[in-house]
Design a protein around this motif. Sequence first.
Motif, PDB file in Angstrom:
ATOM      1  N   GLU A  68      65.484 -17.764  18.835  1.00 20.65           N
ATOM      2  CA  GLU A  68      66.514 -18.590  18.214  1.00 20.65           C
ATOM      3  C   GLU A  68      67.822 -17.808  18.177  1.00 20.65           C
ATOM      4  OE1 GLU A  68      65.927 -21.278  14.647  1.00 20.65           O
ATOM      5  OE2 GLU A  68      67.186 -19.695  13.784  1.00 20.65           O
ATOM      6  N   VAL A  69      68.885 -18.436  18.672  1.00 18.85           N
ATOM      7  CA  VAL A  69      70.207 -17.824  18.677  1.00 18.85           C
ATOM      8  C   VAL A  69      71.075 -18.630  17.722  1.00 18.85           C
ATOM      9  CG1 VAL A  69      72.192 -17.183  20.082  1.00 18.85           C
ATOM     10  CG2 VAL A  69      69.908 -17.130  21.079  1.00 18.85           C
ATOM     11  N   GLU A  70      71.697 -17.946  16.747  1.00 13.59           N
ATOM     12  CA  GLU A  70      72.616 -18.599  15.819  1.00 13.59           C
ATOM     13  C   GLU A  70      74.042 -18.278  16.227  1.00 13.59           C
ATOM     14  OE1 GLU A  70      71.861 -17.737  11.716  1.00 13.59           O
ATOM     15  OE2 GLU A  70      69.860 -18.607  11.786  1.00 13.59           O
ATOM     16  N   ILE A  71      74.861 -19.329  16.313  1.00 18.91           N
ATOM     17  CA  ILE A  71      76.245 -19.187  16.756  1.00 18.91           C
ATOM     18  C   ILE A  71      77.173 -19.827  15.736  1.00 18.91           C
ATOM     19  CG2 ILE A  71      77.895 -19.824  18.569  1.00 18.91           C
ATOM     20  CD1 ILE A  71      75.508 -19.754  20.503  1.00 18.91           C
ATOM     21  N   ASP A  72      78.212 -19.101  15.343  1.00 20.71           N
ATOM     22  CA  ASP A  72      79.225 -19.636  14.426  1.00 20.71           C
ATOM     23  C   ASP A  72      79.954 -20.786  15.119  1.00 20.71           C
ATOM     24  OD1 ASP A  72      81.850 -20.003  13.152  1.00 20.71           O
ATOM     25  OD2 ASP A  72      81.371 -18.199  12.012  1.00 20.71           O
ATOM     26  N   ALA A  73      79.918 -21.968  14.519  1.00 25.76           N
ATOM     27  CA  ALA A  73      80.501 -23.165  15.132  1.00 25.76           C
ATOM     28  C   ALA A  73      82.029 -23.145  15.132  1.00 25.76           C
ATOM     29  CB  ALA A  73      80.003 -24.419  14.417  1.00 25.76           C
ATOM     30  N   GLN A  74      82.636 -22.283  14.349  1.00 29.79           N
ATOM     31  CA  GLN A  74      84.093 -22.171  14.330  1.00 29.79           C
ATOM     32  C   GLN A  74      84.606 -21.176  15.363  1.00 29.79           C
ATOM     33  OE1 GLN A  74      86.302 -24.026  12.455  1.00 29.79           O
ATOM     34  NE2 GLN A  74      84.471 -25.185  11.982  1.00 29.79           N
TER      35      GLN A  74
ATOM     36  N   ALA B  94      81.037 -16.901  17.753  1.00 31.52           N
ATOM     37  CA  ALA B  94      80.389 -15.588  17.655  1.00 31.52           C
ATOM     38  C   ALA B  94      78.880 -15.751  17.510  1.00 31.52           C
ATOM     39  CB  ALA B  94      80.938 -14.823  16.451  1.00 31.52           C
ATOM     40  N   VAL B  95      78.139 -14.884  18.181  1.00 35.02           N
ATOM     41  CA  VAL B  95      76.689 -14.856  18.025  1.00 35.02           C
ATOM     42  C   VAL B  95      76.400 -14.148  16.709  1.00 35.02           C
ATOM     43  CG1 VAL B  95      74.517 -14.019  18.984  1.00 35.02           C
ATOM     44  CG2 VAL B  95      76.318 -14.848  20.517  1.00 35.02           C
ATOM     45  N   LEU B  96      75.763 -14.870  15.789  1.00 34.77           N
ATOM     46  CA  LEU B  96      75.491 -14.322  14.465  1.00 34.77           C
ATOM     47  C   LEU B  96      74.136 -13.635  14.392  1.00 34.77           C
ATOM     48  CD1 LEU B  96      76.744 -17.353  12.344  1.00 34.77           C
ATOM     49  CD2 LEU B  96      77.991 -15.249  12.903  1.00 34.77           C
ATOM     50  N   GLU B  97      73.166 -14.187  15.111  1.00 35.25           N
ATOM     51  CA  GLU B  97      71.818 -13.627  15.040  1.00 35.25           C
ATOM     52  C   GLU B  97      71.007 -14.066  16.252  1.00 35.25           C
ATOM     53  OE1 GLU B  97      68.249 -13.235  11.752  1.00 35.25           O
ATOM     54  OE2 GLU B  97      69.583 -14.947  11.614  1.00 35.25           O
ATOM     55  N   VAL B  98      70.140 -13.163  16.700  1.00 29.53           N
ATOM     56  CA  VAL B  98      69.176 -13.472  17.748  1.00 29.53           C
ATOM     57  C   VAL B  98      67.821 -13.074  17.181  1.00 29.53           C
ATOM     58  CG1 VAL B  98      68.395 -12.950  20.077  1.00 29.53           C
ATOM     59  CG2 VAL B  98      70.846 -13.031  19.584  1.00 29.53           C
ATOM     60  N   GLU B  99      66.912 -14.057  17.094  1.00 29.81           N
ATOM     61  CA  GLU B  99      65.616 -13.777  16.473  1.00 29.81           C
ATOM     62  C   GLU B  99      64.493 -14.347  17.329  1.00 29.81           C
ATOM     63  OE1 GLU B  99      63.231 -14.644  12.308  1.00 29.81           O
ATOM     64  OE2 GLU B  99      65.322 -15.188  12.463  1.00 29.81           O
ATOM     65  N   ALA B 100      63.574 -13.474  17.717  1.00 27.88           N
ATOM     66  CA  ALA B 100      62.398 -13.909  18.478  1.00 27.88           C
ATOM     67  C   ALA B 100      61.407 -14.560  17.531  1.00 27.88           C
ATOM     68  CB  ALA B 100      61.767 -12.720  19.184  1.00 27.88           C
ATOM     69  N   ASP B 101      60.703 -15.589  18.009  1.00 25.71           N
ATOM     70  CA  ASP B 101      59.704 -16.273  17.205  1.00 25.71           C
ATOM     71  C   ASP B 101      58.666 -15.270  16.733  1.00 25.71           C
ATOM     72  OD1 ASP B 101      58.528 -18.501  16.002  1.00 25.71           O
ATOM     73  OD2 ASP B 101      57.178 -18.801  17.694  1.00 25.71           O
ATOM     74  N   GLY B 102      58.369 -15.302  15.440  1.00 23.39           N
ATOM     75  CA  GLY B 102      57.396 -14.368  14.890  1.00 23.39           C
ATOM     76  C   GLY B 102      58.035 -13.138  14.276  1.00 23.39           C
ATOM     77  N   ASP B 103      59.310 -12.881  14.574  1.00 22.90           N
ATOM     78  CA  ASP B 103      60.009 -11.751  13.958  1.00 22.90           C
ATOM     79  C   ASP B 103      60.370 -12.102  12.526  1.00 22.90           C
ATOM     80  OD1 ASP B 103      59.966 -10.227  16.214  1.00 22.90           O
ATOM     81  OD2 ASP B 103      62.083 -10.438  16.699  1.00 22.90           O
ATOM     82  N   ASP B 104      60.247 -11.124  11.634  1.00 28.26           N
ATOM     83  CA  ASP B 104      60.750 -11.303  10.273  1.00 28.26           C
ATOM     84  C   ASP B 104      62.208 -10.944  10.248  1.00 28.26           C
ATOM     85  OD1 ASP B 104      58.246 -12.014   9.292  1.00 28.26           O
ATOM     86  OD2 ASP B 104      57.697  -9.923   8.857  1.00 28.26           O
ATOM     87  N   ASP B 105      62.933 -11.468   9.247  1.00 25.27           N
ATOM     88  CA  ASP B 105      64.352 -11.116   9.118  1.00 25.27           C
ATOM     89  C   ASP B 105      64.507  -9.617   9.021  1.00 25.27           C
ATOM     90  OD1 ASP B 105      65.225 -13.707   9.239  1.00 25.27           O
ATOM     91  OD2 ASP B 105      65.318 -13.977   7.050  1.00 25.27           O
ATOM     92  N   ASN B 106      65.574  -9.104   9.631  1.00 23.42           N
ATOM     93  CA  ASN B 106      65.962  -7.695   9.603  1.00 23.42           C
ATOM     94  C   ASN B 106      64.997  -6.771  10.361  1.00 23.42           C
ATOM     95  OD1 ASN B 106      68.242  -8.344   8.091  1.00 23.42           O
ATOM     96  ND2 ASN B 106      67.064  -8.256   6.191  1.00 23.42           N
ATOM     97  N   ASP B 107      64.182  -7.302  11.270  1.00 21.07           N
ATOM     98  CA  ASP B 107      63.387  -6.437  12.136  1.00 21.07           C
ATOM     99  C   ASP B 107      64.316  -5.696  13.088  1.00 21.07           C
ATOM    100  OD1 ASP B 107      60.948  -7.040  11.127  1.00 21.07           O
ATOM    101  OD2 ASP B 107      60.282  -8.279  12.817  1.00 21.07           O
ATOM    102  N   ASP B 108      63.833  -4.642  13.682  1.00 25.33           N
ATOM    103  CA  ASP B 108      64.642  -3.904  14.651  1.00 25.33           C
ATOM    104  C   ASP B 108      64.964  -4.764  15.865  1.00 25.33           C
ATOM    105  OD1 ASP B 108      62.914  -0.769  14.026  1.00 25.33           O
ATOM    106  OD2 ASP B 108      64.671  -1.638  13.059  1.00 25.33           O
ATOM    107  N   GLY B 109      64.145  -5.790  16.166  1.00 26.37           N
ATOM    108  CA  GLY B 109      64.385  -6.658  17.297  1.00 26.37           C
ATOM    109  C   GLY B 109      65.487  -7.668  17.047  1.00 26.37           C
TER     110      GLY B 109
END
Length: 108
Positions: free
Chosen positions: A79-85, A88-103
């Motif tokens: 999942e890629v989160e992008i600021d709509a304004q 900017a790419v805000l976050e890239v998170e692989a499925d199964g990753d917990d928040d703030n993982d090194d990935g």
Amino acid sequence: MDKKLICGTIAAGMLLATSAIGAHSAQSVPAAANLDMTKAIEIALKEVPGTVQETELEQEDGKQVYEIEILTADGQEVEVEIDAQTGAVLEVEADGDDDNDDGDRSAG
């Protein structure tokens, strides 16, 4: 007092109150996204190549954010989160990753 005068005064008061509430509500609505969904998808695919599975425009922490789910060539959901304004790419998170993982890659 004249009934017409009283009714007119009440109607005018209600109209003013309704207008004030409407103006306040309009100010509470966040600004529309500067970035359209097509551009957000383009940015996300540059970050994580693959096939777009799902897209959403959501309100997150007081700002509009596109959440774009991508299936990579190796079968991983990201999942890629992008600021709509700003785009900017805000976050890239692989499925199964917990928040703030090194990935994860988080801005701010």
